[in-house]
Design an enzyme around this catalytic site. Structure first.
Site, PDB file in Angstrom:
ATOM      1  N   HIS A   1       4.026   1.220   2.291  1.00 54.90           N
ATOM      2  CA  HIS A   1       5.205   0.499   1.788  1.00 54.90           C
ATOM      3  C   HIS A   1       5.917   1.317   0.698  1.00 54.90           C
ATOM      4  CE1 HIS A   1       2.667  -3.139   2.922  1.00 54.90           C
ATOM      5  NE2 HIS A   1       3.775  -3.384   3.569  1.00 54.90           N
TER       6      HIS A   1
ATOM      7  N   HIS B   1       0.871  -1.175   0.000  1.00 58.33           N
ATOM      8  CA  HIS B   1       0.000   0.000   0.000  1.00 58.33           C
ATOM      9  C   HIS B   1       0.909   1.226   0.000  1.00 58.33           C
ATOM     10  CE1 HIS B   1       1.024   0.135   4.233  1.00 58.33           C
ATOM     11  NE2 HIS B   1       0.508  -1.075   4.416  1.00 58.33           N
TER      12      HIS B   1
END
Ligand code: PAF
Length: 282
Positions: free
Chosen positions: A37, A34
């Site tokens: 990250h 997401h």
């Protein structure tokens, strides 16, 4: 971007880079990327000459009845994201190549792995510490970037890196939120629509506590009351795992905020156990 599955191969490449003075940055992950990250990857990409992203759902950090088998995965999408963000290597090992059948060596930081997540997940940080140490030894990076959502994990990783003289600087990546305040997490994928709507109140409750703090409240029990009252009204599907105010470095609980504290929470919503934390700094 090269996809590497063998730890031996990864180590060979990284040792060569180290000898050539090439600075490596690593972002260890369990995948299902997401924005949180991706932001860690951007941070590492900016600092290092080579970016390694590891994608490994580390079995040793899951307890017996936890979600190891259900952990969301999207290897194709993750590989596309890592490539687009400039990763040089995506490391995707098989569990058997990271842990021999008779694996028996563990890294533990017992001082910091108490309370908070350890209370309900007693072997979790032993698994995290061990796999992160293995990844840092395999890649000998100049930088490793970890998200602030897992505040206790970050404190443990900083300590083990220092204590074991690993040649790596640990960098904090900010906690990234959805528009309504929910901390981004791969486990948000477990939420039904109703659970997802209520889950935004995990953070709204903490912010209600932060408002009381801004207004002068320093007593932690009273701040917890404010947060729990908000949750009771707006998050009936939630079940508190913990709600603590801690010293941000030692992770020790505090009862009055005299300087700075971190409010750290874990709340079960449906099948998801969701973390959040927030600074209460004078
Ligand atoms: O935060 C995570 O995703 C994991 O705990 C980590 C650091 C990748 C270790 O498996």
């Amino acid at each position: 971007m090269q996809i590497v599955t063998s730890p031996v191969e990864l180590q060979k490449i990284c040792l060569k880079w180290r000898c050539e003075g090439i600075k490596v940055g690593i972002v260890p992950t369990m995948g299902y990327f997401h924005e949180g990250h991706k932001n860690l990857m951007r941070i590492a990409r900016e600092k290092a000459d080579k970016l390694i992203v590891s994608l490994f759902v580390n079995p040793t950090q899951f307890g017996e009845n936890e979600d190891l088998d259900a952990y969301p995965s999207n290897h194709e999408g993750d590989a596309a994201d890592a490539k687009a963000l400039g990763a040089d290597i995506l490391f995707i090992p098989e569990p058997g190549s990271m842990y021999a059948d008779d694996h028996a060596t563990w890294v533990e930081v017992p001082q910091l792995a108490q309370g908070l997540c350890s209370a309900t997940r007693p072997t979790h940080f032993r698994g995290v510490s061990t796999v992160v140490t293995k990844l840092l030894i395999l890649t000998l990076p100049e930088y490793a970037v970890f998200g602030e959502k897992d505040w206790q994990q970050l404190a443990i990783i900083r300590r083990l890196t220092r204590d074991l003289n690993l040649p790596t600087t640990i960098i904090n990546g900010p906690l990234i939120r959805e528009k309504d305040g929910l901390a981004m997490s791969s486990r948000n994928a477990y939420l039904t629509q109703e659970e997802r709507e209520q889950a935004s109140h995990i953070n709204a409750g903490i912010r209600a506590g932060a408002e009381a703090f801004e207004a002068g409240e320093r007593n932690v029990e009273k701040l917890k009351d404010v947060i729990r009252a908000h949750w009771k009204q707006h998050l009936p599907l939630g079940k508190e795992d913990y709600l603590e105010f801690i010293d941000p470095d030692s992770i020790e609980p505090v009862s009055t905020i005299t300087d700075k504290a971190r409010c750290a929470v874990a709340v079960y919503v449906g099948k998801a156990r969701l973390l959040d934390n927030w600074p209460f700094y004078l």
